[in-house]
Design a protein around this motif. Structure first.
Motif, short mmCIF file in Angstrom:
data_model
loop_
_atom_site.label_atom_id
_atom_site.label_comp_id
_atom_site.label_asym_id
_atom_site.label_seq_id
_atom_site.Cartn_x
_atom_site.Cartn_y
_atom_site.Cartn_z
N PHE A 6 -7.34 -8.97 -4.71
CA PHE A 6 -7.29 -9.50 -3.34
C PHE A 6 -8.69 -9.40 -2.74
O PHE A 6 -9.63 -8.91 -3.38
N TYR A 8 -12.27 -9.37 -1.66
CA TYR A 8 -13.55 -9.77 -2.25
C TYR A 8 -13.59 -9.58 -3.77
O TYR A 8 -14.66 -9.70 -4.38
N LYS A 44 0.84 -1.20 0.00
CA LYS A 44 0.00 0.00 0.00
C LYS A 44 0.88 1.26 0.00
O LYS A 44 0.60 2.22 -0.72
N ASP A 101 -5.97 5.31 4.79
CA ASP A 101 -7.19 4.91 4.10
C ASP A 101 -7.87 3.77 4.84
O ASP A 101 -7.24 3.04 5.61
N ASP A 102 -9.16 3.66 4.63
CA ASP A 102 -9.91 2.55 5.18
C ASP A 102 -10.96 2.17 4.14
O ASP A 102 -11.58 3.05 3.54
N SER A 103 -11.10 0.89 3.90
CA SER A 103 -11.97 0.48 2.80
C SER A 103 -12.68 -0.81 3.12
O SER A 103 -12.34 -1.51 4.07
N GLY A 104 -13.67 -1.15 2.29
CA GLY A 104 -14.39 -2.40 2.48
C GLY A 104 -15.55 -2.53 1.53
O GLY A 104 -15.80 -1.67 0.69
N SER A 127 -14.93 -5.76 6.89
CA SER A 127 -14.55 -6.56 5.72
C SER A 127 -13.28 -7.36 5.95
O SER A 127 -13.20 -8.54 5.61
N PHE A 163 -10.15 -15.12 2.57
CA PHE A 163 -11.27 -14.46 1.90
C PHE A 163 -12.14 -15.42 1.11
O PHE A 163 -13.26 -15.08 0.76
P1 IMP Z 1 -8.13 -2.18 4.53
O1 IMP Z 1 -8.86 -0.88 4.60
O2 IMP Z 1 -6.92 -2.14 3.65
O3 IMP Z 1 -7.91 -2.79 5.87
O4 IMP Z 1 -9.10 -3.18 3.75
C1 IMP Z 1 -10.28 -3.64 4.31
C2 IMP Z 1 -10.76 -4.92 3.66
O5 IMP Z 1 -11.76 -4.60 2.71
C3 IMP Z 1 -9.70 -5.71 2.92
O6 IMP Z 1 -9.07 -6.63 3.74
C4 IMP Z 1 -10.54 -6.42 1.86
O7 IMP Z 1 -11.11 -7.56 2.40
C5 IMP Z 1 -11.66 -5.43 1.58
N1 IMP Z 1 -11.31 -4.61 0.42
C6 IMP Z 1 -10.97 -3.31 0.41
N2 IMP Z 1 -10.67 -2.89 -0.84
C7 IMP Z 1 -10.84 -3.98 -1.62
C8 IMP Z 1 -10.65 -4.19 -3.02
O8 IMP Z 1 -10.27 -3.31 -3.81
N3 IMP Z 1 -10.91 -5.44 -3.46
C9 IMP Z 1 -11.31 -6.45 -2.66
N4 IMP Z 1 -11.47 -6.32 -1.35
C10 IMP Z 1 -11.24 -5.07 -0.83
#
Ligand code: IMP
Length: 207
Positions: free
Chosen positions: A160, A162, A23, A78-81, A95, A105
């Motif tokens: 990676f 989902y 990242k 960043d934070d994502s899901g 997530s 996963f």
């Molecule tokens: P983090 O914010 O990097 O901790 O991501 C949170 C979780 O969301 C990851 O472990 C993935 O399971 C899911 N996720 C976030 N972005 C993506 C993506 O682009 N593709 C697939 N899964 C994602």
């Protein structure tokens, strides 16, 4: 008025509040045109705060503020899901946790399918919150999203998390069936980055 990143302050150094080397490298590449020197939280020995927020924005802000305070430099987190409509937005901020300690996963995707059994609505979206915080407590946050449909069984081997069950609207392949460049052009992360760069980097004091 949004605050811009000033390349003159702190020698243009920006802390990436992540301990994930992939990242950090990817963010460094994205910011390269704006003369930003990217430093990882790991290389500064900063602790990883617990993600106690219940929203993507809360977690991105918590991580960015912690890194900015600890380092005395601006910090980006960043934070994502994945949010599934039929599951009321789950797994959402959980997530990563649905993958368990083994980050499995295949298991997390099977769990999504199990919980969605019988649901007609297959819509979902990926969300990314990106926060740039300064040591004085100021922060700018940007949200990026990409809408899509969930498909089962999982398809494709790239990406990676989902990616194998997420087919973005207008595409006939899942994220895991696309080459990385195609995914990065339309992803939630790219969307949030475009907003961040347009507001805090491009054409300003740091441009
Ligand atoms: P983090 O914010 O990097 O901790 O991501 C949170 C979780 O969301 C990851 O472990 C993935 O399971 C899911 N996720 C976030 N972005 C993506 C993506 O682009 N593709 C697939 N899964 C994602």
């Amino acid at each position: 008025m949004a605050r811009r990143f000033d390349t003159g302050t702190g020698g243009g150094r920006l802390v990436i509040a992540s301990h994930n080397p992939g990242k950090v490298r990817e963010i460094g590449e994205l910011l390269q045109p704006w003369r930003v020197t990217v430093v990882s939280a790991g290389s500064l020995g900063l602790p990883e705060p617990e993600e106690t927020g219940t929203t993507f924005v809360a977690n991105a802000e918590l991580k960015a503020h912690a890194a900015a305070q600890a380092s005395g430099l601006p910090a980006l987190a960043d934070d994502s899901g994945l949010e599934v409509a039929a599951l009321g937005g789950a797994p959402g901020v959980y997530s990563a946790r649905w993958g368990g300690p083994a980050k499995d996963f295949a298991h997390a995707m099977a769990e999504v399918e199990r919980r969605m059994a019988g649901a007609a609505d297959r819509s979902a979206r990926f969300v990314c919150a990106l926060t740039l915080a300064w040591p004085d407590g100021h922060a700018e946050t940007f949200l990026g999203t990409v809408d899509g449909t969930l498909v089962f069984p999982p398809r494709g081997a790239s990406g990676f998390g989902y990616d194998p069950i997420f087919r973005p609207l207008g595409a006939d392949r899942t994220f895991a069936e696309m080459d990385p460049e195609s995914k990065h052009r339309i992803s939630h992360r790219a969307d949030a980055f475009r907003r961040l760069v347009a507001t805090c980097f491009a054409g300003g004091a740091g441009g």
